[in-house]
Write an enzyme that holds these catalytic residues in place. Structure first.
Site, PDB file in Angstrom:
ATOM      1  N   GLU A 247       0.812  -1.215   0.000  1.00  0.00           N
ATOM      2  CA  GLU A 247       0.000   0.000   0.000  1.00  0.00           C
ATOM      3  C   GLU A 247       0.844   1.263   0.000  1.00  0.00           C
ATOM      4  OE1 GLU A 247      -3.410   2.446   0.165  1.00  0.00           O
ATOM      5  OE2 GLU A 247      -3.221   0.315  -0.257  1.00  0.00           O
ATOM      6  N   GLU A 248       1.955   1.279   0.723  1.00  0.00           N
ATOM      7  CA  GLU A 248       2.651   2.536   0.974  1.00  0.00           C
ATOM      8  C   GLU A 248       4.048   2.652   0.374  1.00  0.00           C
ATOM      9  OE1 GLU A 248       0.807   4.654   1.949  1.00  0.00           O
ATOM     10  OE2 GLU A 248      -0.641   3.891   3.378  1.00  0.00           O
ATOM     11  N   SER A 648     -11.540   9.531   1.784  1.00  0.00           N
ATOM     12  CA  SER A 648     -10.255   9.100   2.339  1.00  0.00           C
ATOM     13  C   SER A 648      -9.578  10.297   3.016  1.00  0.00           C
ATOM     14  CB  SER A 648      -9.390   8.487   1.235  1.00  0.00           C
ATOM     15  OG  SER A 648      -8.248   7.858   1.784  1.00  0.00           O
ATOM     16  N   ASP A 723     -13.548  -2.034   4.747  1.00  0.00           N
ATOM     17  CA  ASP A 723     -12.441  -1.164   4.342  1.00  0.00           C
ATOM     18  C   ASP A 723     -11.155  -1.660   4.994  1.00  0.00           C
ATOM     19  OD1 ASP A 723     -10.645   0.919   3.844  1.00  0.00           O
ATOM     20  OD2 ASP A 723     -12.205   2.455   3.997  1.00  0.00           O
ATOM     21  N   HIS A 755     -12.448   0.259   0.581  1.00  0.00           N
ATOM     22  CA  HIS A 755     -12.141   1.682   0.695  1.00  0.00           C
ATOM     23  C   HIS A 755     -12.783   2.496  -0.432  1.00  0.00           C
ATOM     24  CE1 HIS A 755     -10.066   5.082   2.328  1.00  0.00           C
ATOM     25  NE2 HIS A 755      -9.347   5.288   1.233  1.00  0.00           N
TER      26      HIS A 755
END
Length: 778
Positions: A247-248, A648, A723, A755
């Protein structure tokens, strides 16, 4: 096992005229999944009734004329925005260069619903002539993979082998190949578990993949499988990224964490021990007896996975470990092969993300030497702008050390050769390096912060040359030989144009241009891009969509759409997709829609970004307040009727605005908001906030939920129960605080929603809900 089966219908090989399409850019409101069916109209639950697709019932100064004159344009509705066929037409998927650079493959669908057919096409380069490889729907679905009697075959993400004849893809978690010459489809695996992360070896003779968190290979000559690692489990991942790395740090949606050596002999991979990472339960509330999905999710301050890098010999199975790991509470941010097949380039990032070290690892001994180090007082942004030369002791490196994102040329030992680009603008992508002719191609914001253009510079340095001309956003993909490129273009009024060019910029042919015939039937106001200066003297870019019948003598309510968090940019000369269509629809109902890019967002350099350090959302909120004050200064804005919404990070900004600046906005709709950054993941949160232990006050000031008792006006909270990015825990925490404070609010929950709250009906339902919310409260 090897199963060969044929197509029910004859496969065609014909030359056609080029025409296709692709969907452009990320959707700020979530994934690109577009609902396929209209949702259900819902009446408002308040005493002020309004059907969700009726025009706004505002004061007489902004009430639209509900009597449509003869010959007037059609009225856009939420149902039409989120139904099929898309207002911007059918878009082909899976656009890929063939390895020999002589063709471009893609899948295009003709017809609608039950009458549709998916064609696998190759457009030849440079002529643009099209060859149909197969009709995908006619491929027989293996009996054990059938889901119903009317089941049809499909090709999702695919790749070509370097030979250009064989293509691999997954269908229902099994590996298949398609031979371009023989038109033969072969099923390569047959198991009860999922195969994932499929890649060809560079010579195209083997396929590597992961199964149950272990690495495997298939020899395509005899279809024999070989298991390379045997330690895979729920807590030990071989060649598979954990959630927070995916994800990051790496590529969202792609969990592959292994890489073939250029000589086909070895595979380098990352191994993740996720056992230290806390588990988070995600509940499915729909079955009679609820089930739980357990996610390894490190929140701010939590332990991360322990990661190390290994290299395995594909033939012998001999294993070696590089002397680099994350036992010192760090991250392995990137792994590349250096083209001599004897070394890896490993990028190691400290936990605070203020130091990135490039380490060169010997694959035989595991020994590492440090080539260079990037440091920042705030944080180091990690990206893919790297290129290691095949035949030179050189690599291209991206750095923000001079305040902007630029390219540098280095020797492999870390000696700087020269800076390739410079100026008060950012390079956003390294598109390719033509080693033979000595050119480096890149995408940058040099012409305008609002646009993206393709440039080139000599490896020897010198002036840069802009290759693309048309004002807007160009997303470029080069052919493997760097002689051609695909240009996916859009601007605020052009949904998409896909063309093929020589590297010089000369246009060869068009793959696709959006059919806007139906869009033209609606009166859709275009965004106006502007700047304004705050009381502090800071100048911001902003956009505004006004009603088609705008009258500067009237006063209008305003809906502010916000995101505002790091690396984002809302105000751009690019097509806004379904989000723009909804905003334009709201404008036709009498609203002005406004957006701005506050400090901390992308494109202005590091001084602009770094100001948010340790206080995520706080300075951004002050800038959004400046935007609201700018709006209130305009003679045609009703300053008592300002609304705000976001998804978000934009949902976080919305809740901060409603709770920390009470009374400024009359209504706010927050979708999937982070309401306390102690609930969000370690890598993202600590990059900007550092750890909760060292920044307790900062976390408090950045937590909207801590200010619940200040709520004024109408607040709509929206969250998907499943989510896995921003957990529903965030909204539940804020709900509890609002209840304790005795505050009234609205809550909309989507069972099973991730999400992006995607699905056939959910997205339409959500935007109808928000439409009604603003109709009632503004």
């Amino acid at each position: 096992m090897r199963v060969v089966f044929s197509l029910r219908l004859a496969l065609l090989s014909v030359a056609l005229v080029a025409a296709a399409a692709v969907f452009l850019g990320p959707n700020p409101a979530g994934p690109s999944t577009r609902p396929n069916q209209p949702g259900t109209d819902l009446p408002t639950e308040t005493t002020r009734t309004a059907h969700l697709d009726q025009p706004i019932q505002a004061d007489q100064s902004t009430k639209p004329d509900e009597s449509a004159p003869e010959g007037s344009r059609k009225v856009l509705t939420v149902d039409r925005i989120f139904s099929t066929p898309s207002l911007t037409g059918s878009a082909p998927s899976g656009i890929r260069w063939l390895p020999d650079s002589k063709g471009i493959s893609f899948i295009e669908t003709e017809g609608e619903d039950d009458e549709s057919q998916s064609h696998f096409i190759v457009a030849k380069v440079p002529s643009g002539d099209k060859e149909m490889l197969c009709v995908i729907d006619t491929i027989t679905v293996p009996a054990d993979l059938k889901q119903d009697d009317d089941d049809s075959f499909g090709i999702g993400a695919y790749q070509w082998a370097e030979t250009g004849d064989l293509m691999s893809f997954l269908f229902r978690d099994e590996i298949f190949t398609f031979n371009r010459k023989t038109r033969e489809v072969v099923r390569r695996t047959k198991t009860d578990v999922a195969e994932e992360n499929v890649t060809f070896s560079p010579n195209g003779e083997k396929i590597a993949f992961t199964r149950e968190n272990d690495l495997w290979v298939i020899d395509l000559h005899n279809n024999e499988e070989k298991q390379l690692t045997t330690t895979g489990s729920d807590t030990l991942l071989n060649g598979v990224l954990d959630w927070v790395y995916m994800e990051e740090l790496f590529t969202r949606g792609n969990v592959r964490a292994y890489w073939w050596s250029p000589d086909n002999e070895k595979i380098a991979y990352m191994q993740f021990d996720v056992s230290p990472v806390p588990q988070f339960p995600i509940v499915d509330f729909l079955p009679l007896h609820n089930t739980t999905e357990t996610q390894r999710y490190p929140k701010a301050g939590d332990p991360n996975s322990i990661v190390r890098v290994g290299v395995i010999d594909v033939s012998s199975g001999e294993m070696s470990w590089m002397k680099v790991d994350t036992m010192d509470d760090s991250y392995i941010a990137r792994v590349y092969w250096v083209e001599d097949n004897k070394h890896l380039a490993v990028e190691k990032l400290n936990r605070n993300q203020t130091e990135l070290r490039l380490l060169i690892a010997d694959v035989e001994t595991g020994d590492v030497t440090e080539a260079l180090t990037e440091t920042s007082d705030a944080w180091v942004n990690v990206n893919y702008m790297r290129h290691y030369f095949e035949n030179k002791d050189r690599f291209v490196w991206n750095s923000e050390r001079d305040g902007f994102s630029h390219l540098y040329l280095y020797k492999t030992d870390g000696t700087l050769v020269r800076q390739l680009t410079s100026g008060s603008w950012d390079v956003s992508r390294l598109n390719g390096v033509d080693e033979k002719n000595g050119f480096v191609y890149f995408t940058a914001l040099e012409k305008s912060i609002l646009e993206r253009h393709l440039y080139r510079v000599s490896e020897k340095g010198g002036e840069i040359k802009r290759i693309t001309d048309r004002p807007g956003t160009h997303s470029v993909t080069f052919s493997p030989d760097l002689k051609y490129y695909i240009d996916r273009f859009s601007n605020t009024t052009t949904p998409r144009v896909i063309t093929v060019h020589k590297a010089s910029g000369k246009k060869l042919f068009k793959i696709d241009e959006c059919d806007t015939s139906e869009l033209d039937e609606y009166e859709l106001p275009a965004p106006e891009i502007m700047t304004f200066t705050s009381g502090e003297g800071v100048t911001f870019y902003a956009s505004m969509i006004k009603p088609p019948d705008f009258d500067p003598k009237k006063k209008y309510p305003v809906i502010v759409y916000t995101y505002g968090f790091p690396r984002s940019q809302i105000v751009r000369n690019a097509w806004g997709r379904s989000l723009y269509l909804w905003h334009a629809m709201m404008a036709t109902r009498g609203y002005i829609v406004f957006s701005m890019d506050n400090r901390g967002t992308f494109g202005h350099g590091r001084t602009w970004e770094d100001q948010i350090l340790g206080k995520l959302g706080q300075l951004e909120l002050e800038d959004q307040v400046a935007g609201a004050e700018f709006l209130k200064s305009l003679p045609y804005v009703d300053g008592s009727r300002l609304g705000i919404w976001g998804w978000s990070g934009g949902g976080t900004m919305t809740t901060m605005a409603m709770l920390k600046k009470p009374g400024l906005f009359k209504a706010g709709a927050a979708v999937a908001p982070v309401t306390d950054f102690r609930f969000y993941d370690s890598i993202y949160t600590e990059r900007y906030m550092k750890s909760p232990d060292e920044n307790e006050d900062g976390y408090h000031e950045s937590a909207p939920a801590d200010f619940a008792d200040a709520l004024e006006g109408a607040l709509l909270l929206v969250h998907g129960t499943a989510d896995d990015n921003v957990h529903m825990q965030n909204s539940m925490h804020l709900v509890r605080e609002l209840i304790v404070a005795g505050k009234d609010f609205d809550l909309m929950v989507y069972p099973g929603g991730r999400h992006g709250i995607g699905g056939d009906t959910e997205r339409a339902h959500l935007f109808k809900k928000m439409t009604n919310f603003f109709v009632v409260n503004l």
